[in-house]
Design a protein around this motif. Structure first.
Motif, mmCIF file in Angstrom:
data_model
loop_
_atom_site.group_PDB
_atom_site.id
_atom_site.type_symbol
_atom_site.label_atom_id
_atom_site.label_comp_id
_atom_site.label_asym_id
_atom_site.label_seq_id
_atom_site.Cartn_x
_atom_site.Cartn_y
_atom_site.Cartn_z
ATOM 1 N N ALA A 54 -9.011 29.129 -35.351
ATOM 2 C CA ALA A 54 -8.853 28.475 -36.647
ATOM 3 C C ALA A 54 -7.967 27.240 -36.521
ATOM 4 O O ALA A 54 -8.250 26.187 -37.090
ATOM 5 N N ALA B 278 -12.596 36.684 -35.212
ATOM 6 C CA ALA B 278 -11.494 36.030 -35.912
ATOM 7 C C ALA B 278 -11.713 36.128 -37.415
ATOM 8 O O ALA B 278 -12.747 35.698 -37.931
ATOM 9 N N PRO B 279 -10.741 36.707 -38.144
ATOM 10 C CA PRO B 279 -10.909 36.810 -39.593
ATOM 11 C C PRO B 279 -10.647 35.474 -40.282
ATOM 12 O O PRO B 279 -9.968 34.611 -39.734
ATOM 13 N N VAL B 280 -11.212 35.294 -41.478
ATOM 14 C CA VAL B 280 -10.942 34.084 -42.254
ATOM 15 C C VAL B 280 -10.214 34.483 -43.537
ATOM 16 O O VAL B 280 -10.413 35.579 -44.059
ATOM 17 N N PRO B 281 -9.355 33.592 -44.044
ATOM 18 C CA PRO B 281 -8.545 33.952 -45.209
ATOM 19 C C PRO B 281 -9.335 33.874 -46.510
ATOM 20 O O PRO B 281 -9.010 33.098 -47.411
ATOM 21 N N ASP B 282 -10.378 34.661 -46.614
ATOM 22 C CA ASP B 282 -11.159 34.717 -47.841
ATOM 23 C C ASP B 282 -11.860 36.075 -47.856
ATOM 24 O O ASP B 282 -12.798 36.300 -47.077
ATOM 25 N N PRO B 283 -11.421 36.998 -48.709
ATOM 26 C CA PRO B 283 -11.917 38.380 -48.645
ATOM 27 C C PRO B 283 -13.432 38.487 -48.795
ATOM 28 O O PRO B 283 -14.062 39.285 -48.092
ATOM 29 N N LEU C 176 -15.885 36.148 -48.219
ATOM 30 C CA LEU C 176 -16.535 35.592 -47.042
ATOM 31 C C LEU C 176 -16.307 36.497 -45.833
ATOM 32 O O LEU C 176 -17.227 36.762 -45.047
ATOM 33 N N GLN C 177 -15.085 36.997 -45.701
ATOM 34 C CA GLN C 177 -14.740 37.818 -44.544
ATOM 35 C C GLN C 177 -15.552 39.111 -44.541
ATOM 36 O O GLN C 177 -15.946 39.583 -43.486
ATOM 37 N N ARG D 165 -18.906 38.289 -43.129
ATOM 38 C CA ARG D 165 -18.797 38.051 -41.679
ATOM 39 C C ARG D 165 -18.612 39.369 -40.928
ATOM 40 O O ARG D 165 -19.197 39.594 -39.877
#
Lengths: 567, 313, 279
Positions: free
Chosen positions: C211, C253-258, C260-261, C264
């Protein structure tokens, strides 16, 4: 960007305070050395002037420290006797420091076969029966003290060689040395500027310790009448004479031996003080901790525990001494729920979770509010109060899986130990249960893992073992303190998957502490954002990410890089 | 682990050579001649030559040295120049006295030191402070002086224990123990201080570590954490200092034996030094070196037993 | 324009300790180049060799084979003293701001060190020191203080000031933000970006965080066990990874959006189940 004010006084005052005693001790040693050096001027009587009429008298105005069996003035003899004694110590000390520093620095710098050779020499020196060899030297050199003291310095230098070598090697691995090399420093400047200064403190510490030991050996020899040329005294020979008159004049023993003890104690204090100072400089916060004043936990009649709440924290306040680090923190956690506690370092998130398990550091205490586990109030409870709760109802996994297990015991021994105290399983069933637990956390070859020591596991495997340990007593609540921060991202994903599985399977409640908002987005149902010991915002994860209310939350979100461009 | 032991054993060979060589070659620097001093000024040249041959003093130093090494390998440590007694036999007679002292002193230091150390790590600041002061003072007190003070108090003033002398264990175990109490305390004092400090540092460091927190949170009781995990984790440094204390006691015993007039190796060494009796000093040095080597080997073996990481090597 | 850094066929090996020390290769034939003013990221997990490559470029570990050309000069064949002269061209910012500053000397002494070695006069040096502190937003009285008096973020600013002291063309940034808090991280990265715009420095940005790569670097090389498995523009590698290992990294790799995550994650788990079923 503004810079936080730096409190200037902290480090300096701490330094001076730890130094106080050492400075006093150093001054005392200097005073004794000066007095001994000025013996011809200061001593009230001739060193061997006898007055048999006044033999073995106690302290008086004319003889401040009394007289010995031949009526000689004890003070004068101590002053004169200090000369061969301290000179001998000085000779030994010079040999010790020169040999130790030169060989230690060379071994640490050159490495290779030279290092192997010097390390071998140091080992041999440290294994030699020192005093007997000094006796041999004394016998051979016809009771001459100087060769014996040179031998003493040489024999003692093994430990200094080791210390200096280890310091040099340690410093060379420091990042600041890499940075200096990158800055273009040549080997000579690197040595002078960064490596040698780092050896000063250990060398002075070792030297002061050695000086004390040399004084003991020197006076021991004198006591045995070795290396003494009667009637001229040394401190040790004065003790020897006192021993001969033990029954008649015990004070002689205290005056003579006391002098040696005081000087050697002062030398030890100098070394000790220096050790404290050099340790303080290495710490990131040079200041001394404020002493703890335990404050009785006030327990307001808060709301009774709600039905179906696993953990209830109500108006929690935690203090280090006078300093309040957590205030007004409240939240409830229900079965099957994963609650994220997010914040930067110093936000109070970790200290708050440790408080729920009664694991606060010794200098911290709960000064307000209460903590309920199920319906049990555990606010400020001691180890006994947590019996039946730790392990059986609450489990903990922490940040560094590689240090979360005792390095000296196998995985099996630790897991079965935990089963012994957190379940009522009979001993015969514990091994089978341990294997079940390791299988549950998806470790391949669980029987093999039982026999392994922690250092034989990878970080991801170790964290799975730690989760198995936390699950051993079948708790309903898991506290996870940054459980994936130290792991690679692919390993992290596996651990988070496992926690989700366990939650679904056992209806486990999880209190998940982290600084990483992306991890929060992945695993948490609800989120609490903390800053400076207080909650700034809380809510469901989707709500909070979609529509952050507090400015701080928005700032955190904006600062968190995302792998995916926001749409 | 095996490599560690091999290195130790390999090092012990030069160690023995160094000790014998130092004592041997330095004696060639002695002004005067043992044969001459043994016979006195009235001896005839024939007597002198005969004694020189008997003592092999007529041969080159290097040959004398190799002869003596050969002798040592056959268990022959030579004879005292002064009394003519067999050095090996003298050492054997006196070894039990010194060993009782050293082993006793080390054991006392170990027991009291561990107890004080653990208590001060777990029971509050006052005791910790006391241990700090005690370890500084205990380390600074010269043991012969402590011995004298103890003798002054318990033997001369209170007349509770004998001030001097030794009784063999076979004759009377009770008197043997009474004779050893004061010397053992004098010898053990600095060791107690050192061990207490090492144990306290080790235990309080271990208590602060993550793994103790993990096990504590999993329900393991505090006493198990302290007496099993924390103590075991400080055992590596503990074993190191016990080895150091034992070796240091070899030097300490020389003085303590002289204070309490015990017929051990230490008083032998002092007497021999005073009259330049080189074979005897050499013998004591050799005995002490062998003891040191054995202790260091034991320490290394314990490292392996205590630390799985070392064992794996 | 020619590259500031050109790495060709770089191999690095570590010797294990001991008499029979074996040589363990950790970097195998790595090639990449950085243009003036560009930021290239090296991304990989622990054991990928990313820091080793940085250390080889800095001359802290020897290269076993291959070329490292900095500003057109091959540093692998240089004499030691010539290599030291490269300090004016290549500098470093390390991960741990607590270890990278000598605790025994003041910040002023640390910053003056490269300047004095480069032969700057005393007045020149003290003027430059003030300029450096302004550049990294630290007060002038920082010069007389010791590193222990500063926070992690402030120390990292000192380390950055030291790195830009001699106006280098290239700075190797070895995980410069991974020991810092999120807000501090963002501050340090924006400071680095600002300095790049102002002074035209190139960065080799070594990190484990994809990120951060996307935010900070124009191009990226993905490393797996000492080999580059994929190279490309950061957005393309993150959005459309080609190599299976890169795909695994991106998926994990997680993204800071529940919301969207969750999508994924479900995609990743479905892919894992397919992988498990097919094998």
């Amino acid at each position: 960007m503004t810079v936080a004010p730096i409190s200037d006084g902290r480090v300096r005052t701490g330094r001076i305070r730890t130094n106080g005693l050492a400075v006093g001790a150093l001054a005392f040693v200097a005073l004794v050395v000066l007095a001994v050096a000025l013996a011809p001027v200061l001593s009230p009587y001739g060193v061997n002037k006898q007055d048999l009429v006044r033999a073995l008298e106690g302290p008086s105005a004319s003889h401040v420290l009394g007289t010995d069996s031949l009526g000689r003035d004890v003070l004068s003899r101590l002053l004169w006797g200090g000369q061969p004694t301290l000179l001998g110590v000085l000779v030994a000390l010079i040999v010790f420091v020169v040999v130790g520093v030169v060989l230690g620095v060379l071994a640490g710098t050159l490495g290779g076969w030279f290092d192997a050779l010097v390390s071998g020499i140091a080992d041999i020196l440290m294994s030699l029966p020192g005093v007997v060899l000094i006796f041999a030297v004394l016998a051979i050199f016809n009771q001459e003290l100087t060769p014996a003291m040179i031998a003493l310095g040489l024999l003692g230098s093994g430990s200094l060689i080791r210390v200096v070598r280890a310091t040099v090697i340690g410093v060379r691995e420091e990042l600041f040395v890499s940075a200096a090399i990158v800055s273009g420093l040549g080997p000579v400047r690197l040595m002078a500027r960064h490596i040698l200064p780092a050896t000063f403190a250990p060398v002075i510490i070792q030297a002061s310790l050695f000086a004390g030991a040399a004084l003991a050996v020197q006076s021991g020899l004198g006591f045995l009448s070795l290396g003494v040329h009667p009637p001229d005294p040394t401190w040790g020979s004065i003790v020897g004479e006192a021993a001969a008159n033990l029954a008649k004049a015990p004070w002689l023993l205290f005056v003579s031996g006391g002098t040696i003890t005081l000087v050697s104690l002062a030398l030890a204090l100098v070394g000790d003080g220096l050790r404290d100072v050099s340790a303080a400089r290495r710490r990131s916060d040079g200041g001394a901790r404020t002493p703890v004043r335990p404050v009785a936990a006030t327990r307001p009649a808060g709301a009774p525990a709600q039905e179906g709440v696993v953990l209830s924290v109500q108006q929690l306040e935690i203090s280090f001494g006078e300093r309040v680090v957590v205030r007004g923190v409240s939240f409830d956690l229900r079965p099957g729920e994963i609650l994220g506690l997010v914040g930067e370092s110093g936000s109070g998130k970790t200290i708050s979770t440790l408080a729920t398990l009664g694991l606060l550091p010794a200098n911290a205490s709960i000064t307000g509010g209460r903590i309920l586990i199920g319906s049990d109030d555990v606010t400020g409870a001691d180890d006994r109060g947590f019996e039946g709760i730790r392990g059986r109802r609450v489990g903990l996994i922490s940040q560094e899986p590689m240090v979360a297990l005792d390095p000296l015991f196998t995985v099996g021994s630790q897991l079965m130990e935990v089963l012994r105290y957190s379940t009522s399983l009979p001993a015969s069933q514990r091994r089978g249960r341990a294997i079940e637990l390791l299988t549950r956390v998806h470790l391949p070859d669980p029987a093999g893992v039982l026999r392994k020591f922690p250092h034989e596991l990878s970080g991801g495997m170790a964290q799975r073992v730690a989760i198995a340990v936390a699950l051993a007593g079948d708790p309903e609540l898991l506290i996870a303190d940054e459980p994936t921060t130290a792991l690679d991202v692919t390993v992290q994903a596996g651990i988070l998957d496992l926690l989700r599985e366990l939650r679904a399977e056992r209806n486990l409640a999880v209190l998940f502490v982290t600084h990483d908002l992306a991890v929060v987005a992945d695993i948490c149902d609800r989120v609490i954002v903390m800053q400076n010991g207080a909650i700034v915002e809380s809510g469901s994860a989707e709500e909070l990410f979609a529509n952050p209310q507090a400015a701080y939350t928005r700032e955190l979100l904006a600062s968190t890089p995302s792998l995916v461009r926001a749409s | 682990m095996l490599r560690l032991l091999a290195r130790r054993l390999l090092l012990s060979i030069p160690l023995l050579l160094v000790v014998t060589a130092i004592t041997f070659f330095l004696q060639s620097l002695i002004p005067g001649d043992p044969a001459r001093s043994l016979l006195g000024p009235s001896a005839t040249p024939q007597q002198y030559e005969a004694l020189r041959q008997a003592l092999h003093l007529d041969q080159p130093v290097i040959v004398q040295y190799l002869n003596s090494i050969g002798g040592v390998l056959h268990g022959d440590l030579g004879r005292s120049i002064f009394t003519g007694e067999d050095v090996g036999q003298t050492l054997a007679n006196r070894l039990p006295v010194s060993l009782s002292l050293i082993v006793g002193g080390t054991l006392v230091a170990l027991l009291i030191g561990i107890l004080l150390g653990v208590l001060s790590a777990t029971r509050g600041r006052l005791l910790a402070r006391f241990i700090d002061v005690f370890s500084l003072v205990g380390g600074a007190l010269p043991n012969f002086w402590v011995g004298l003070v103890l003798a002054a108090i318990f033997a001369v003033t209170l007349a509770l224990l004998p001030a001097t002398g030794y009784v063999p264990f076979e004759e009377s175990p009770g008197d043997w123990a009474r004779a050893l109490i004061l010397p053992v305390i004098a010898l053990a004092l600095s060791g107690i201080a050192t061990i207490a400090k090492v144990v306290r540092d080790g235990v309080s460091t271990a208590i602060g570590q993550d793994f103790v927190r993990t096990l504590r949170a999993a329900g393991v009781p505090r006493r198990v954490l302290i007496w099993k995990h924390a103590l075991r984790n400080s055992s590596v440094s503990l074993v190191t200092v016990v080895g150091v204390i034992f070796v240091a006691s070899l030097s300490g015993t020389i003085l303590v034996e002289n204070v309490f007039v015990l017929p051990g190796l230490g008083s032998l060494a002092v007497a021999a030094t005073a009259r330049q009796d080189i074979p005897v000093i050499q013998g004591v040095a050799l005995a002490f070196t062998v003891i040191t080597i054995v202790v260091n080997l034991l320490v290394d073996v314990s490292y392996g037993l205590l630390n799985p990481k070392v064992r794996a090597r | 324009m020619s590259a500031v850094l050109q790495v060709e066929g770089l191999e690095v090996a570590y010797r294990t300790r001991g008499v029979r020390g074996r040589s363990v290769p950790v970097v195998h034939g790595v090639d990449f180049a950085i243009a003036p003013g560009e930021t290239l990221a090296l991304v990989g997990e622990s054991g990928s060799g990313k820091s080793t490559i940085g250390n080889a470029i800095l001359g802290l570990v020897p290269a076993a084979a291959g070329r490292i050309e900095i500003d057109g000069r091959d540093v692998t064949t240089m004499s030691r003293s010539a290599r030291r002269g490269m300090a004016r061209t290549v500098q470093a910012v390390f991960q741990n701001p607590y270890g990278s500053l000598n605790p025994w000397i003041t910040v002023g002494q640390t910053l003056a060190e490269p300047l004095r070695i480069a032969g700057r006069s005393r007045p020149e040096t003290s003027e430059r020191l003030r300029w450096l502190l302004d550049r990294v937003y630290l007060p002038h009285d920082a010069l007389d203080r010791y590193p222990s008096e500063f926070s992690g973020g402030q120390r990292q600013r000192v380390a950055i000031a030291r790195a830009i002291a001699l106006d280098p063309k290239l700075i190797v940034c070895d995980e410069p933000t991974s020991a810092l808090d999120v807000l501090t991280q963002a501050g340090v990265l924006s400071l680095l970006r600002e300095l790049q715009d102002e002074l035209g420095i190139s960065y080799l940005f070594i990190t484990h965080d994809l990120a951060a790569v996307r935010e900070f670097a124009a191009r990226v090389c993905v490393l797996e066990r000492g080999r580059i498995v994929e190279t490309g523009r950061s957005e393309e590698v993150c959005d459309n990874p080609q190599h299976p290992y890169t795909r695994e990294l991106v998926a994990a790799a997680p993204v800071p959006d529940p919301v969207l995550q969750r999508e994924r994650r479900e995609l990743r788990l479905a892919a894992e189940r397919r992988g498990a079923a097919s094998s």
